[in-house]
Design a protein around this motif. Structure first.
Motif, short mmCIF file in Angstrom:
data_model
loop_
_atom_site.label_atom_id
_atom_site.label_comp_id
_atom_site.label_asym_id
_atom_site.label_seq_id
_atom_site.Cartn_x
_atom_site.Cartn_y
_atom_site.Cartn_z
N PHE A 1 30.84 61.29 58.09
CA PHE A 1 32.25 61.62 58.23
C PHE A 1 33.09 60.35 58.15
O PHE A 1 32.73 59.30 58.71
CB PHE A 1 32.51 62.32 59.57
N ILE A 2 34.23 60.45 57.44
CA ILE A 2 35.18 59.34 57.38
C ILE A 2 36.50 59.69 58.05
O ILE A 2 37.36 58.83 58.20
CB ILE A 2 35.42 58.89 55.92
N SER A 3 36.67 60.94 58.43
CA SER A 3 37.84 61.38 59.20
C SER A 3 37.50 62.70 59.85
O SER A 3 36.37 63.20 59.72
CB SER A 3 39.08 61.52 58.29
N TYR A 4 38.48 63.28 60.53
CA TYR A 4 38.27 64.56 61.21
C TYR A 4 37.77 65.64 60.26
O TYR A 4 36.86 66.41 60.59
CB TYR A 4 39.57 64.99 61.89
N ASP A 5 38.34 65.71 59.06
CA ASP A 5 37.99 66.80 58.16
C ASP A 5 37.41 66.36 56.82
O ASP A 5 37.15 67.19 55.95
CB ASP A 5 39.20 67.71 57.91
N LEU B 1 23.91 55.89 52.22
CA LEU B 1 25.28 55.40 52.17
C LEU B 1 25.73 55.06 53.58
O LEU B 1 25.17 55.51 54.57
CB LEU B 1 26.22 56.41 51.50
N SER B 2 26.76 54.21 53.65
CA SER B 2 27.37 53.86 54.91
C SER B 2 28.87 53.82 54.71
O SER B 2 29.35 53.64 53.59
CB SER B 2 26.84 52.50 55.40
N THR B 3 29.62 54.00 55.79
CA THR B 3 31.08 54.03 55.69
C THR B 3 31.72 53.09 56.70
O THR B 3 31.18 52.84 57.77
CB THR B 3 31.62 55.45 55.91
N PHE B 4 32.89 52.58 56.33
CA PHE B 4 33.73 51.78 57.22
C PHE B 4 35.16 52.24 56.97
O PHE B 4 35.74 51.90 55.93
CB PHE B 4 33.58 50.28 56.95
N GLU B 5 35.67 53.09 57.87
CA GLU B 5 36.97 53.74 57.66
C GLU B 5 36.92 54.50 56.33
O GLU B 5 36.11 55.40 56.18
CB GLU B 5 38.09 52.70 57.72
N GLN B 6 37.76 54.16 55.35
CA GLN B 6 37.78 54.87 54.07
C GLN B 6 36.87 54.23 53.02
O GLN B 6 36.77 54.75 51.91
CB GLN B 6 39.21 54.93 53.53
N ASP B 7 36.22 53.13 53.35
CA ASP B 7 35.33 52.46 52.41
C ASP B 7 33.92 53.04 52.52
O ASP B 7 33.46 53.42 53.59
CB ASP B 7 35.29 50.96 52.68
N ASP C 1 23.82 49.60 55.70
CA ASP C 1 24.67 49.72 56.88
C ASP C 1 25.83 48.74 56.77
O ASP C 1 25.63 47.57 56.41
CB ASP C 1 23.86 49.43 58.14
N PHE C 2 27.05 49.22 57.04
CA PHE C 2 28.21 48.34 57.16
C PHE C 2 28.13 47.62 58.50
O PHE C 2 28.23 48.24 59.56
CB PHE C 2 29.51 49.15 57.12
N LEU C 3 27.97 46.31 58.47
CA LEU C 3 28.00 45.52 59.71
C LEU C 3 29.44 45.26 60.13
O LEU C 3 29.78 45.28 61.31
CB LEU C 3 27.25 44.21 59.53
N ARG C 4 30.27 44.98 59.14
CA ARG C 4 31.71 44.84 59.32
C ARG C 4 32.35 45.12 57.97
O ARG C 4 31.63 45.39 56.99
CB ARG C 4 32.09 43.46 59.85
N HIS C 5 33.68 45.05 57.90
CA HIS C 5 34.36 45.47 56.67
C HIS C 5 33.91 44.68 55.45
O HIS C 5 33.88 45.21 54.34
CB HIS C 5 35.88 45.32 56.84
N SER C 6 33.53 43.44 55.63
CA SER C 6 33.18 42.58 54.50
C SER C 6 31.69 42.27 54.42
O SER C 6 31.28 41.40 53.65
CB SER C 6 33.96 41.25 54.59
N GLU C 7 30.87 42.97 55.18
CA GLU C 7 29.45 42.61 55.24
C GLU C 7 28.59 43.87 55.36
O GLU C 7 28.87 44.75 56.17
CB GLU C 7 29.21 41.69 56.43
N ILE C 8 27.55 43.92 54.55
CA ILE C 8 26.61 45.04 54.61
C ILE C 8 25.19 44.51 54.72
O ILE C 8 24.90 43.35 54.39
CB ILE C 8 26.72 45.97 53.38
N LEU C 9 24.30 45.38 55.18
CA LEU C 9 22.88 45.06 55.29
C LEU C 9 22.11 46.14 54.53
O LEU C 9 22.35 47.34 54.74
CB LEU C 9 22.45 45.03 56.75
N THR C 10 21.20 45.73 53.65
CA THR C 10 20.39 46.69 52.90
C THR C 10 18.91 46.47 53.22
O THR C 10 18.49 45.38 53.60
CB THR C 10 20.59 46.54 51.37
N GLY C 11 18.12 47.53 53.04
CA GLY C 11 16.68 47.44 53.20
C GLY C 11 15.98 48.09 52.04
O GLY C 11 16.41 49.15 51.56
N ASN C 12 14.90 47.49 51.54
CA ASN C 12 14.25 48.04 50.36
C ASN C 12 12.82 48.50 50.64
O ASN C 12 12.31 48.43 51.76
CB ASN C 12 14.30 47.04 49.19
N ILE C 13 12.16 48.97 49.58
CA ILE C 13 10.85 49.58 49.70
C ILE C 13 9.77 48.55 50.05
O ILE C 13 8.69 48.92 50.51
CB ILE C 13 10.51 50.32 48.38
N ARG C 14 10.07 47.26 49.87
CA ARG C 14 9.11 46.21 50.20
C ARG C 14 9.34 45.62 51.58
O ARG C 14 8.65 44.68 51.98
CB ARG C 14 9.20 45.09 49.15
#
Length: 345
Positions: A74-78, A125-131, A167-180
């Motif tokens: 969810f990114i908002s109520y609806d 996927l991950s969300t940060f407000e509308q991003d 995962d969005f850690l903060r608005h300008s930073e993400i963390l990814t994980g792969n199959i290895r």
């Protein structure tokens, strides 16, 4: 073990389950996504009382999906974002008037693909407000916003193998994980299509990263689940080595979830059919240093944490969990959804 487990047969394998973000009240609605059918569904649910005056979930609308539903946030109520195994990402709206319905607001087709026409699964996927940030089997990262139709940014060759979680850690930073089992921190402000930091899920055994969750108020504290059932904890401020590692579930971790309001409570589920509640309330009360999550050090020592199984182990994978206050939802491959009320938080 909690005895207040209520199951409802829904005739479809549940891949994702999410509470709706209710406004100024307890959650009364939720959505589910299915997988392994010719045409899958995103379903909208509410609660009604049966003849015995018990609240049971009732399906009030459904939206067809070609491919498996791989994630919903969810990114908002609806409004919420949903992804599929055919590389498609959509923003959907829950509509209540004049009747309950799920409406498509925008879509990004084939945003994950192996070539121009062969779809690749959007695995997370991950969300940060509308991003919105998406990753897939094609090793691609897409940065989207609900406010425009074209991707804000695409990193075509972010990884040489399938990405399983983000995962969005903060608005300008993400963390990814792969199959290895490679975990990569990406600074979205950088013009370079290379990660800022790369760390390993495990130095001892090679296993894929299957799920990531960050502490709600201390986003530098990250917990990752592995394909071998392990849980690994990092404090990303200090070093790239885990704070602790634990052989938790006997099979792959499906999802990890912190309680938003009471983050000393952590929930994990597994394809082994297990659902666990990790609670460190007592240690948290004794710890006056609220600027650090020392309790997470104890995840490597079950003796210092209260670990409670919330249900009898299922014979099928538990794929998804969500919690609102003291009520847990989870979905399973036995074609049922479950509700556990009055969790001791």
């Amino acid at each position: 073990m909690t005895e207040n487990v209520q199951g409802t047969f829904v005739s479809e394998k549940i891949s994702k389950i999410r509470w709706r973000h209710e406004q100024f009240s307890d959650a009364k609605h939720f959505v589910t996504g299915s997988w392994d059918d010719a045409v899958n569904k995103i379903s909208y649910w509410t609660f009604q009382k049966n003849d015995e005056d018990e609240l049971y979930p009732v399906n009030i609308s459904a939206y067809p999906v070609i491919g498996d539903v791989t994630e919903m946030k969810f990114i908002s109520y609806d409004h919420f974002v949903a992804s599929s195994s055919l590389g498609t990402v959509k923003v959907l709206k829950l509509q209540d008037n004049p009747y309950p319905d799920i409406k498509e607001e925008s879509t990004w087709d084939l945003i994950h693909r192996f070539n121009q026409k062969e779809p690749a699964s959007c695995t997370a996927l991950s969300t940060f407000e509308q991003d919105i940030v998406t990753v897939g089997e094609d090793g691609r990262i897409n940065l989207l916003t609900a406010q425009q139709n074209n991707p804000v940014r695409t990193i075509d060759e972010a990884d040489s193998c399938s990405l399983h979680c983000v995962d969005f850690l903060r608005h300008s930073e993400i963390l990814t994980g792969n199959i290895r089992g490679h975990m990569k921190v990406w600074d979205l402000r950088s013009e370079q299509d290379t990660p800022a930091t790369t760390i390993m899920l495990s130095e001892q055994s090679k296993t894929e990263a299957t799920s990531i969750a960050h502490h709600p108020t201390q986003k530098h504290i990250v917990v990752a689940g592995g394909g071998d059932g392990s849980l690994t904890v990092w404090d990303l401020r200090y070093n790239t080595y885990p704070i602790s590692q634990l052989s938790a579930h006997c099979k792959s971790v499906s999802e990890i979830l912190f309680h938003n309001d009471q983050p000393e409570n952590l929930f994990t589920c597994s394809i082994s059919g297990e659902l666990w509640h990790w609670n460190n309330t007592q240690h948290s009360k004794l710890n006056l240093d609220t600027t650090d999550s020392h309790w997470l050090n104890n995840i490597g020592n079950k003796g210092k944490l209260h670990v409670n199984s919330l249900c009898t182990p299922m014979h099928k994978p538990i794929n998804s969990i969500d919690i609102n206050k003291n009520t847990v939802l989870f979905g399973c491959d036995n074609e049922a959804i479950y509700i556990i009320r009055n969790i001791n938080i």
